[in-house]
Design an enzyme around this catalytic site. Structure first.
Site, PDB file in Angstrom:
ATOM      1  N   GLY A 130      15.333 -10.047 -34.361  1.00  0.00           N
ATOM      2  CA  GLY A 130      16.098  -9.569 -33.227  1.00  0.00           C
ATOM      3  C   GLY A 130      17.410 -10.294 -33.055  1.00  0.00           C
ATOM      4  O   GLY A 130      17.915 -10.952 -33.978  1.00  0.00           O
ATOM      5  N   PRO A 178      21.670 -14.326 -34.172  1.00  0.00           N
ATOM      6  CA  PRO A 178      20.425 -13.797 -34.725  1.00  0.00           C
ATOM      7  C   PRO A 178      19.228 -14.510 -34.089  1.00  0.00           C
ATOM      8  O   PRO A 178      19.316 -15.693 -33.732  1.00  0.00           O
ATOM      9  CB  PRO A 178      20.520 -14.136 -36.219  1.00  0.00           C
ATOM     10  CG  PRO A 178      21.968 -14.406 -36.473  1.00  0.00           C
ATOM     11  CD  PRO A 178      22.509 -14.971 -35.200  1.00  0.00           C
ATOM     12  N   LYS A 179      18.136 -13.793 -33.935  1.00  0.00           N
ATOM     13  CA  LYS A 179      16.901 -14.399 -33.426  1.00  0.00           C
ATOM     14  C   LYS A 179      16.037 -14.801 -34.608  1.00  0.00           C
ATOM     15  O   LYS A 179      15.507 -13.955 -35.332  1.00  0.00           O
ATOM     16  CB  LYS A 179      16.138 -13.451 -32.515  1.00  0.00           C
ATOM     17  CG  LYS A 179      14.933 -14.108 -31.849  1.00  0.00           C
ATOM     18  CD  LYS A 179      14.201 -13.160 -30.943  1.00  0.00           C
ATOM     19  CE  LYS A 179      13.062 -13.906 -30.246  1.00  0.00           C
ATOM     20  NZ  LYS A 179      12.107 -14.505 -31.223  1.00  0.00           N
ATOM     21  N   TRP A 180      15.897 -16.093 -34.809  1.00  0.00           N
ATOM     22  CA  TRP A 180      15.178 -16.623 -35.967  1.00  0.00           C
ATOM     23  C   TRP A 180      13.674 -16.587 -35.726  1.00  0.00           C
ATOM     24  O   TRP A 180      13.206 -16.836 -34.621  1.00  0.00           O
ATOM     25  CB  TRP A 180      15.650 -18.043 -36.269  1.00  0.00           C
ATOM     26  CG  TRP A 180      17.095 -18.060 -36.638  1.00  0.00           C
ATOM     27  CD1 TRP A 180      18.163 -18.194 -35.804  1.00  0.00           C
ATOM     28  CD2 TRP A 180      17.630 -17.857 -37.938  1.00  0.00           C
ATOM     29  NE1 TRP A 180      19.332 -18.108 -36.507  1.00  0.00           N
ATOM     30  CE2 TRP A 180      19.036 -17.902 -37.828  1.00  0.00           C
ATOM     31  CE3 TRP A 180      17.056 -17.664 -39.200  1.00  0.00           C
ATOM     32  CZ2 TRP A 180      19.878 -17.746 -38.921  1.00  0.00           C
ATOM     33  CZ3 TRP A 180      17.891 -17.514 -40.302  1.00  0.00           C
ATOM     34  CH2 TRP A 180      19.284 -17.559 -40.153  1.00  0.00           C
TER      35      TRP A 180
END
Length: 350
Positions: A186, A34-36
């Site tokens: 994202g 996951p894009k944090w």
């Protein structure tokens, strides 16, 4: 361990791509995370002291005392971690990331920092391991770094977390859709065989929209004569020259007035104390228009949403999204922008 906050390392970066890439597109395959949506941070723990460095190598330690305490208590050995600082808000079962609460944590007053550390405590999500004990992992493939990070994280607990990871592109594509509801923005795809490359855009990121971090060059007054009408935006080119790339507008009446006060400390003034004004380039569409603007010291960074580029400028007016107090203006360059693949117009018209 030679890595330390005294000589901070630049984090490895990601390049925007259109959609979650297939693992077969990269030699050795891809791992997905996951894009944090937080502050990128490198944690330096020497066994006795801890420093938290920002993406631009500024030390953020004083702003997050609760994280410093957690690292000192939980990390079992000297190490260097790459990850993201986030703030979670909402009731149990309905939590999401809160960018505004995170941004508010960067405050000059120590008393306010301590208050916020209790009211909106931060968490750290680890997603890479650069060193552990006497062993540095920079030259090792991501698959090995991830395995070592998982072993280290087995003994950690809130507020320190290990990011989720998968080698399934189908799962990653589902994450891209589902995790947005929790405030994530994202998916990141990491080459499993790649070494850690400081400052290089070897990772790939698929986001829900195009964004860019830009330098605020100045502002124009609103046509009503009251408040900020638009912000002028810039990016650094390969020669280190700050180029005007367009503007952001469409602020509410209240927000226009607030911006005047917020930007006042950055207004450039001459030796006589007069406001310094600049002018943008004229075009055939602006021949009779006032193209002057109030110049600002180029230190403020904003994240804007845009649809596409036309040459070296945003094709349409960008949308202001948020301030980025964690970013250095010098890091706002053209290479962060998505570069569309050339396409034959005849194919479009056919």
């Amino acid at each position: 361990m030679t890595l330390s906050s005294a000589a901070p390392i630049s984090p490895m970066l990601a390049k925007a791509v259109d959609g979650v890439p297939d693992p077969a597109s990269v030699p050795g395959g891809l791992g997905y995370e996951p894009k944090w949506d937080g502050f990128r941070a490198i944690v330096y723990f020497d066994g006795e002291t801890c420093e938290i460095g920002s993406r631009g190598s500024k030390m953020l330690t004083r702003y997050f005392p609760e994280l410093e305490a957690a690292f000192l208590e939980q990390l079992p050995a000297p190490c260097v971690l790459d990850g993201e600082i986030v703030v979670r808000t909402g009731k149990a079962g309905h939590e999401r990331l809160d960018w505004e609460a995170l941004s508010a944590r960067i405050h000059p007053a120590t008393s306010r920092v301590l208050t916020l550390s209790r009211q909106t405590p931060a968490a750290f999500v680890a997603f890479d391991l650069l060193a552990l004990g006497d062993r540095e992992y920079l030259d090792e493939p991501f698959s090995a770094r991830r395995e070592a990070l998982e072993a280290l994280a087995a003994g950690l607990r809130d507020p320190i977390h290990l990011t989720r990871s998968t080698d399934s592109v189908d799962t990653a594509r589902r994450w891209l859709v589902e995790f947005e509801g929790a405030g994530l923005d994202g998916v990141v795809a990491k080459p499993l065989a790649a070494a850690y490359a400081p400052g290089k855009r070897l990772m790939l990121k698929a986001k829900h929209h195009r964004t860019a971090d830009v330098v605020v060059l100045g502002y124009r007054l609103h046509s009503s004569g009251s408040g900020v009408g638009s912000l002028l935006l810039g990016l650094y080119d390969d020669d280190g020259v700050l180029r005007n790339v367009g503007g952001a507008s469409a602020f509410s009446d209240l927000r226009r007035l607030e911006l005047i006060d917020e930007l006042a400390p950055l207004v450039e003034r001459d030796d006589a104390g007069e406001v310094v004004r600049g002018e943008t380039e004229r075009s055939r569409f602006s021949a009779g228009k006032d193209v002057s603007f109030v110049r600002l010291r180029p230190t403020l960074v904003a994240e804007v949403r845009y649809d596409q580029m036309e040459g070296a400028r945003f094709r349409h007016t960008a949308q202001f999204f948020r301030w980025r107090p964690d970013r250095d203006a010098s890091s706002c360059t053209f290479d962060q922008l998505e570069r569309p693949i050339a396409y034959d117009l005849a194919e479009v018209l056919a």
